[in-house]
Scaffold this active site. Structure first.
Site, PDB file in Angstrom:
ATOM      1  N   GLU A  75     -56.417   8.363 -18.794  1.00  0.00           N
ATOM      2  CA  GLU A  75     -55.473   7.488 -19.480  1.00  0.00           C
ATOM      3  C   GLU A  75     -55.907   6.035 -19.306  1.00  0.00           C
ATOM      4  OE1 GLU A  75     -51.389   9.412 -19.940  1.00  0.00           O
ATOM      5  OE2 GLU A  75     -51.475   8.770 -17.875  1.00  0.00           O
ATOM      6  N   GLY A  80     -48.518   3.084 -23.664  1.00  0.00           N
ATOM      7  CA  GLY A  80     -47.295   2.421 -24.098  1.00  0.00           C
ATOM      8  C   GLY A  80     -47.528   1.178 -24.930  1.00  0.00           C
ATOM      9  N   GLY A 135     -46.530  10.063 -23.505  1.00  0.00           N
ATOM     10  CA  GLY A 135     -45.369   9.345 -22.987  1.00  0.00           C
ATOM     11  C   GLY A 135     -44.332   9.187 -24.079  1.00  0.00           C
ATOM     12  N   GLY A 136     -44.326   8.036 -24.725  1.00  0.00           N
ATOM     13  CA  GLY A 136     -43.307   7.686 -25.716  1.00  0.00           C
ATOM     14  C   GLY A 136     -43.023   8.770 -26.746  1.00  0.00           C
ATOM     15  N   SER A 170     -50.743   6.326 -25.891  1.00  0.00           N
ATOM     16  CA  SER A 170     -50.297   6.185 -27.280  1.00  0.00           C
ATOM     17  C   SER A 170     -50.714   7.359 -28.166  1.00  0.00           C
ATOM     18  CB  SER A 170     -50.765   4.847 -27.868  1.00  0.00           C
ATOM     19  OG  SER A 170     -50.250   3.768 -27.097  1.00  0.00           O
ATOM     20  N   HIS A 179     -50.432   8.708 -11.568  1.00  0.00           N
ATOM     21  CA  HIS A 179     -50.223   8.092 -12.893  1.00  0.00           C
ATOM     22  C   HIS A 179     -50.438   6.578 -12.771  1.00  0.00           C
ATOM     23  CE1 HIS A 179     -48.229   6.448 -16.401  1.00  0.00           C
ATOM     24  NE2 HIS A 179     -48.519   7.594 -16.976  1.00  0.00           N
ATOM     25  N   ASN A 227     -44.673  13.320 -20.606  1.00  0.00           N
ATOM     26  CA  ASN A 227     -44.232  12.553 -19.437  1.00  0.00           C
ATOM     27  C   ASN A 227     -43.069  11.661 -19.863  1.00  0.00           C
ATOM     28  OD1 ASN A 227     -43.936  10.835 -17.260  1.00  0.00           O
ATOM     29  ND2 ASN A 227     -45.919   9.819 -17.526  1.00  0.00           N
ATOM     30  N   TRP A 228     -41.873  12.058 -19.449  1.00  0.00           N
ATOM     31  CA  TRP A 228     -40.682  11.323 -19.896  1.00  0.00           C
ATOM     32  C   TRP A 228     -40.510   9.991 -19.176  1.00  0.00           C
ATOM     33  CZ3 TRP A 228     -36.313  15.652 -20.046  1.00  0.00           C
ATOM     34  CH2 TRP A 228     -36.698  16.636 -20.971  1.00  0.00           C
ATOM     35  N   LYS A 229     -41.242   9.770 -18.110  1.00  0.00           N
ATOM     36  CA  LYS A 229     -41.114   8.547 -17.298  1.00  0.00           C
ATOM     37  C   LYS A 229     -39.646   8.348 -16.898  1.00  0.00           C
ATOM     38  CE  LYS A 229     -45.250   6.878 -19.482  1.00  0.00           C
ATOM     39  NZ  LYS A 229     -46.095   5.769 -19.885  1.00  0.00           N
ATOM     40  N   GLU A 264     -48.881   4.092 -13.727  1.00  0.00           N
ATOM     41  CA  GLU A 264     -47.720   3.284 -13.326  1.00  0.00           C
ATOM     42  C   GLU A 264     -47.461   3.402 -11.828  1.00  0.00           C
ATOM     43  OE1 GLU A 264     -45.322   4.929 -16.447  1.00  0.00           O
ATOM     44  OE2 GLU A 264     -46.651   3.897 -17.845  1.00  0.00           O
TER      45      GLU A 264
HETATM   46  P1  PGA Z   1     -47.739   6.666 -23.868  1.00  0.00           P
HETATM   47  O1  PGA Z   1     -47.809   7.057 -22.308  1.00  0.00           O
HETATM   48  O2  PGA Z   1     -48.009   7.943 -24.644  1.00  0.00           O
HETATM   49  O3  PGA Z   1     -46.349   6.150 -24.076  1.00  0.00           O
HETATM   50  O4  PGA Z   1     -48.795   5.653 -24.108  1.00  0.00           O
HETATM   51  C1  PGA Z   1     -48.775   7.970 -21.825  1.00  0.00           C
HETATM   52  C2  PGA Z   1     -48.647   8.133 -20.331  1.00  0.00           C
HETATM   53  O5  PGA Z   1     -48.405   7.151 -19.630  1.00  0.00           O
HETATM   54  O6  PGA Z   1     -48.790   9.254 -19.810  1.00  0.00           O
END
Ligand code: PGA
Length: 251
Positions: free
Chosen positions: A167, A173, A234-235, A213, A95, A9-11, A97
């Site tokens: 999640e 993050g 994500g990251g 993470s 998600h 997930n590149w956000k 966010e």
């Molecule tokens: P993260 O994000 O790996 O940066 O913690 C995961 C996500 O929000 O899907």
């Protein structure tokens, strides 16, 4: 047997150069890996370039969100048909966010899941508790509510299209990962709930990803848990080397 599924997930990251480059870098490292499903999930505007860069590779492309209506006066929104049209196969629904920054409700997310499946996309339904909810002993209650609401009104044959991503919001993050035991405990409960909502067979086939993470150094241990079938990253999905490290650790 559930096939591992790793999604990046590149956000709100990458641009018109770095996005396709990232896809090509991942594709180059995937040639020998056949046992894992891999998807990248770029921002809307970079989806077509990602699809082009992923052509003739094993990488599927997804979207980070969608709207449940087919078309019309919904300024700023993107429909299932539009996502299909540009080559998406997956879409994230709910998600954390979107839930906690943008304010999406369980009801809205349910409408998106239903519309995604009707339109031929494979939804990844994201659920997870906030830190204060975990500390208040409400982890199970929150995940149960979000899973039940996400699947509301879906028949078993439609529900089979869904991947769930657990999640925990406190792990997203933050560099803090849920321990494999913490994640496994919730995954097992979610699978049991799916069996109660539908049946054992569907529950045993449904893939449940962990997210929060995830990185090359913890992927193998997380993936070794019996109910963790994949990772939503994500990251660490923004660097081909890291993402490939996670895929390799999951193969
Ligand atoms: P993260 O994000 O790996 O940066 O913690 C995961 C996500 O929000 O899907």
């Amino acid at each position: 047997m559930r096939r591992p599924f790793i999604a990046g997930n590149w956000k709100m990251n990458t641009d018109s150069n770095s996005g396709p480059e990232l896809v090509k870098g991942i594709a180059a490292g995937l040639t020998d890996i056949d046992s894992v499903d891999v998807a990248v999930i770029p921002p809307f505007v970079y989806i077509p370039a990602a699809v082009e860069a992923a052509a003739s590779s094993k990488i599927a492309v997804g979207a980070q969100d969608m709207y449940f209506e087919d078309k019309g006066a919904f300024t700023g929104e993107i429909s299932t048909a539009m996502l299909k049209d540009v080559g998406c196969s997956y879409v994230l629904c709910g998600h954390s966010e979107r839930r906690h920054v943008i304010g999406e409700t369980d009801e809205l997310i349910n409408k998106k899941v239903i519309a995604a499946i009707s339109g031929g996309l494979l939804p990844i339904l994201c659920v997870g508790e906030l830190l204060e909810e975990r500390e208040a002993g409400k982890t199970d209650e929150v995940n149960e509510r979000q899973v039940k609401a996400g699947f509301a009104g879906l028949s078993a044959d439609k529900a089979a299209a869904v991947t769930i991503a657990y999640e925990p919001v406190w792990a997203i993050g933050t560099g803090v990962t849920a321990t494999p035991d913490q994640a496994q405990e919730v995954h097992a409960k979610i699978r049991k709930l799916v069996a109660e909502l539908y049946d054992e067979n569907l529950a045993s086939q449904m893939r449940i990803q962990y997210g929060g993470s995830a990185k090359p150094g913890n992927a193998a241990e997380l993936m070794s848990q019996p109910d963790i079938d994949g990772l939503l990253v994500g990251g660490a999905s923004l660097k081909a080397e890291d993402f490939l490290g996670i895929i390799n650790a999951s193969a």
